[in-house]
Motif scaffolding. Structure first.
Motif, short mmCIF file in Angstrom:
data_model
loop_
_atom_site.label_atom_id
_atom_site.label_comp_id
_atom_site.label_asym_id
_atom_site.label_seq_id
_atom_site.Cartn_x
_atom_site.Cartn_y
_atom_site.Cartn_z
N ILE A 87 -17.54 -3.03 0.80
CA ILE A 87 -16.48 -3.81 1.72
C ILE A 87 -15.50 -2.43 1.90
O ILE A 87 -15.23 -1.75 1.05
N ASP A 88 -14.95 -2.51 3.23
CA ASP A 88 -14.13 -1.62 3.50
C ASP A 88 -12.85 -1.47 2.67
O ASP A 88 -12.35 -2.50 2.20
N ALA A 89 -12.22 -0.41 2.59
CA ALA A 89 -10.98 -0.31 2.07
C ALA A 89 -9.84 -1.02 2.48
O ALA A 89 -9.49 -1.37 3.54
N HIS A 90 -9.24 -1.84 1.59
CA HIS A 90 -8.28 -2.94 1.95
C HIS A 90 -7.24 -2.99 0.81
O HIS A 90 -7.27 -2.61 -0.35
N ARG A 91 -6.22 -3.79 0.97
CA ARG A 91 -5.12 -4.30 -0.09
C ARG A 91 -5.48 -5.68 -0.07
O ARG A 91 -5.66 -6.35 1.08
N ASP A 92 -5.10 -6.64 -1.06
CA ASP A 92 -5.24 -7.87 -0.87
C ASP A 92 -4.37 -8.89 -0.55
O ASP A 92 -4.54 -10.07 -0.46
N GLY A 93 -2.97 -8.15 -0.39
CA GLY A 93 -2.03 -9.00 0.19
C GLY A 93 -1.18 -9.91 -0.51
O GLY A 93 -1.47 -10.14 -1.64
N VAL B 146 -8.19 4.14 -2.91
CA VAL B 146 -7.95 5.34 -1.93
C VAL B 146 -6.62 5.48 -1.52
O VAL B 146 -5.71 4.33 -1.38
N ARG B 147 -6.10 6.34 -1.08
CA ARG B 147 -4.92 6.43 -0.34
C ARG B 147 -4.78 5.76 0.82
O ARG B 147 -5.75 5.50 1.55
N ASN B 148 -3.52 4.96 0.97
CA ASN B 148 -3.35 4.14 2.06
C ASN B 148 -2.71 4.96 3.20
O ASN B 148 -1.43 4.79 3.65
N ASP B 149 -3.65 5.88 3.56
CA ASP B 149 -3.02 6.61 4.87
C ASP B 149 -4.23 6.80 5.87
O ASP B 149 -5.55 6.52 5.47
N GLU B 150 -4.20 7.86 6.82
CA GLU B 150 -5.21 8.15 7.72
C GLU B 150 -6.24 8.82 7.07
O GLU B 150 -7.73 8.94 7.59
N THR B 151 -5.98 9.49 5.86
CA THR B 151 -7.12 10.41 5.20
C THR B 151 -7.98 9.46 4.47
O THR B 151 -9.15 9.72 4.06
N ALA C 68 -1.14 0.38 -8.38
CA ALA C 68 -2.53 -0.04 -8.05
C ALA C 68 -2.66 -1.15 -6.81
O ALA C 68 -3.70 -1.09 -6.35
N TYR C 69 -1.87 -2.00 -7.07
CA TYR C 69 -1.95 -3.35 -6.11
C TYR C 69 -1.14 -2.83 -4.84
O TYR C 69 -1.67 -3.43 -3.97
N ASP C 70 -0.03 -2.45 -4.98
CA ASP C 70 0.89 -2.36 -3.91
C ASP C 70 0.84 -0.98 -3.05
O ASP C 70 1.27 -1.01 -1.74
N THR C 71 0.48 -0.05 -3.58
CA THR C 71 0.45 1.57 -2.91
C THR C 71 -0.95 1.78 -2.34
O THR C 71 -0.89 2.51 -1.41
N VAL C 72 -1.97 1.88 -3.20
CA VAL C 72 -3.36 2.15 -2.79
C VAL C 72 -4.13 1.22 -2.19
O VAL C 72 -3.82 -0.04 -2.46
N LEU C 73 -5.17 1.45 -1.54
CA LEU C 73 -6.23 0.44 -1.20
C LEU C 73 -7.29 0.62 -2.17
O LEU C 73 -7.33 1.51 -2.93
N HIS C 74 -8.31 -0.31 -2.12
CA HIS C 74 -9.47 -0.32 -2.92
C HIS C 74 -10.60 -0.88 -1.93
O HIS C 74 -10.53 -1.47 -0.98
N THR C 75 -11.63 -0.47 -2.54
CA THR C 75 -12.88 -0.61 -2.00
C THR C 75 -14.11 -0.80 -3.13
O THR C 75 -14.25 -0.31 -4.04
#
Length: 167
Positions: free
Chosen positions: A107-113, A134-139, A160-167
């Motif tokens: 699945i693509d990098a995302h936050r669960d909201g 992964v970082r929540n930015d363009e990189t 880990a929930y609020d700041t970064v994305l996960h995949t």
């Protein structure tokens, strides 16, 4: 099993825990059997996975979750998450996304909201899987990569929930 300081994953962002063998092999087999016996029309096929929304359908805020009763076999897992201290009795888990991946799918990098705040619990069944923060930015630069063994429980909250994305 319970979640405690010994379960903290030190190589990951703050507030990530992993409990290996959270369910037994017999429990894993029973849960997989229940998922396999789910009616085909309960599954939604998406790019990279099949999924079931159990406990209701998420809707955008302000509507939020359109709740429905959890199947008994899923309720038993949610009850165990409360007994293990992952969720409180006052705010037990009320929704499960059941994802079925084939080898190599993801699945693509995302936050669960906001519908799932303040924490996520992931039970890996059937095989090992990789899980990346992964970082929540363009990189989308890696923050941490974990190999989750079958039957293990991953829990994350806060940064880990609020700041970064996960995949």
């Amino acid at each position: 099993p319970t979640i405690g300081p010994e379960s903290l994953v030190r190589a990951a962002p703050e507030s990530v825990w992993h409990v290996p063998n959270w369910v037994s092999e017999e429990e894993e087999e029973a849960l997989l059997r229940c998922a396999d016996l789910s009616p085909e029309d309960r599954w939604t096929v998406l790019r990279g996975r099949r999924l079931q929304n159990l406990g209701g359908l998420p809707r955008p805020l302000p509507e939020g979750m359109a709740p429905e009763a959890l199947p008994g076999w899923v309720s038993s897992v949610c009850d165990a998450l409360v007994r293990g201290g992952v969720f409180s009795a006052e705010a037990p888990p009320n929704h499960v996304l059941l994802n079925a991946y084939q080898p190599g799918q993801g699945i693509d990098a995302h936050r669960d909201g906001p519908l799932y705040e303040p924490r996520v619990a992931i039970l890996s069944l059937g095989s090992s899987c990789s899980f990346d923060f992964v970082r929540n930015d363009e990189t989308r630069a890696p923050v941490a990569s974990l190999l989750l063994p079958p039957r293990g429980l991953l829990v994350f909250t806060a940064d880990a929930y609020d700041t970064v994305l996960h995949t």
